[in-house]
Design an enzyme around this catalytic site. Structure first.
Site, PDB file in Angstrom:
ATOM      1  N   SER A 137       0.821  -1.196   0.000  1.00 61.09           N
ATOM      2  CA  SER A 137       0.000   0.000   0.000  1.00 61.09           C
ATOM      3  C   SER A 137       0.865   1.261   0.000  1.00 61.09           C
ATOM      4  O   SER A 137       1.651   1.463  -0.916  1.00 61.09           O
ATOM      5  CB  SER A 137      -0.968  -0.056   1.199  1.00 61.09           C
ATOM      6  OG  SER A 137      -2.005   0.873   1.078  1.00 61.09           O
ATOM      7  N   ASP A 290      -8.159  -5.499  -6.163  1.00 63.17           N
ATOM      8  CA  ASP A 290      -7.939  -4.251  -5.421  1.00 63.17           C
ATOM      9  C   ASP A 290      -8.820  -3.173  -6.032  1.00 63.17           C
ATOM     10  O   ASP A 290      -8.761  -2.904  -7.232  1.00 63.17           O
ATOM     11  CB  ASP A 290      -6.465  -3.852  -5.499  1.00 63.17           C
ATOM     12  CG  ASP A 290      -6.060  -2.848  -4.435  1.00 63.17           C
ATOM     13  OD1 ASP A 290      -6.859  -1.942  -4.133  1.00 63.17           O
ATOM     14  OD2 ASP A 290      -4.924  -2.956  -3.918  1.00 63.17           O
ATOM     15  N   HIS A 319      -7.781  -5.151  -1.643  1.00 64.30           N
ATOM     16  CA  HIS A 319      -6.535  -4.497  -1.234  1.00 64.30           C
ATOM     17  C   HIS A 319      -5.883  -5.252  -0.087  1.00 64.30           C
ATOM     18  O   HIS A 319      -4.648  -5.299   0.018  1.00 64.30           O
ATOM     19  CB  HIS A 319      -6.818  -3.051  -0.828  1.00 64.30           C
ATOM     20  CG  HIS A 319      -5.589  -2.282  -0.484  1.00 64.30           C
ATOM     21  ND1 HIS A 319      -4.589  -2.022  -1.402  1.00 64.30           N
ATOM     22  CD2 HIS A 319      -5.161  -1.727   0.681  1.00 64.30           C
ATOM     23  CE1 HIS A 319      -3.612  -1.337  -0.819  1.00 64.30           C
ATOM     24  NE2 HIS A 319      -3.936  -1.152   0.444  1.00 64.30           N
TER      25      HIS A 319
END
Length: 343
Positions: A137, A290, A319
């Site tokens: 991330s 995602d 995600h």
């Protein structure tokens, strides 16, 4: 909680914005020992609402991130409550009541973060070469930044579920959760005297719809996390965000929204040039599901990178496929990829 990290004192740091981050502090943790050649270095930056403790889940003897072999540095993102953040810095215009004015915390970019991390590894440890930078991330975004800003120092990168530049759609998603938080009347433009509890709960509840995929919910995978119902999962997301300072969340969110490896004096906004300048061997690994770091964005990036391979995680965890230790199958794949890169 006992202090399980070190703090590097940076002094007053001039940021990309021209603002000063006064008495800046970079919190970090290290695992393992730096060898005599100083060539066993791995940098593992933190993600949004993460700290070095989150990343430590993937570090251990006999694992891919093995502290018996590597010197692993986990720097904490500015704004995460450990490094300089709205919640722990007294701004220059401190309120008369001596409440830290977190709303006046300056805007910090990922470029600023990497410049300070660079100071840590060079000034504190004398490190010149980095074997691997990896992250999930916002950690992935930092890995990209490291490789673009210091192409002659970074040998490998493994960004997963992240991007080299925050997309327009990603910024819009973040505007949504930000709006949920700041709609709380207690918010008071960031100058709250008590936590904006309703806003923090709303932030977490809205975020839960983006963190996982549609299939994750359809197939009831929240039960694998210990929640019998969707509502129980949403309640956990509320409670988790209640533990965060609202200004910290928004400081990191601003950093995320403005992520761009080309937004600096080195590349002057030429995103393709910044990508072409990355010399590190790279495996870029998005999650197929995602919702805000989609594989299509990474495919565009990899097409410009000279030594990069795109590998898509066929996961329905969205995600959160990349979340440290979130589910066994994806974690196994992530660790195998780390081991492959380091082999």
């Amino acid at each position: 909680m006992a202090i399980d990290y070190e703090v590097y004192e940076l002094g007053n740091v001039q940021l990309q914005s021209g603002e000063i981050l006064p008495d800046a502090k970079l919190a970090y943790a290290t695992y393992g020992t730096l060898n005599a050649q100083k060539d066993n270095v791995i940098i593992f930056p933190t993600h949004y609402t993460g700290t070095h403790r989150s990343n430590a889940v993937l570090i251990g003897s006999g694992r891919a991130l093995d502290p018996d072999r590597y010197f692993i540095i986990v720097p904490n993102l500015f704004g995460n409550g450990l490094s300089s953040s709205p919640s722990n810095i007294l701004a220059s215009n401190t309120l008369a009541t001596n409440i830290p004015d977190g709303a006046a915390f300056p805007h910090v970019t990922l470029y600023d973060n990497i410049q300070c991390q660079f100071r840590l590894i060079t000034e504190q440890f004398g490190i010149e070469r980095i074997a691997l930078v990896l992250g999930w991330s916002m950690g992935a975004q930092q890995a990209y930044h490291w490789a673009a800003l210091y192409p002659d120092r970074v040998e490998r990168i493994f960004p997963y579920c992240g991007s080299a530049k925050t997309s327009v759609h990603n910024r819009v998603f973040l505007e949504g959760v930000k709006a949920a938080l700041t709609a709380d009347a207690t918010w008071q433009n960031g100058r709250y005297t008590e936590p904006p509890t309703a806003g923090l709960k709303a932030f977490g509840r809205v975020y839960a719809g983006w963190a996982y995929s549609q299939a994750f919910y359809r197939e009831g995978l929240y039960r694998e996390l210990g929640f019998e119902t969707v509502e129980a999962l949403l309640k956990w997301w509320e409670d988790d965000h209640l533990s965060w300072d609202a200004n910290d969340l928004l400081a990191m969110l601003w950093t995320w929204q403005h992520g761009d490896i080309s937004n600096n004096s080195l590349y002057k906004g030429d995103f393709a040039l910044a990508l072409r300048s990355i010399r590190a061997k790279a495996i870029v690994m998005p999650s197929a599901t995602d919702l805000y770091f989609p594989p299509e964005d990474n495919a565009i990036e990899v097409a410009h990178m000279p030594s990069a391979e795109l590998r898509i995680m066929q996961s329905i965890w969205g995600h959160c496929a990349g979340g440290p230790g979130y589910n066994a199958a994806d974690t196994t794949l992530i660790e195998a990829t780390i081991a492959e890169l380091l082999a």
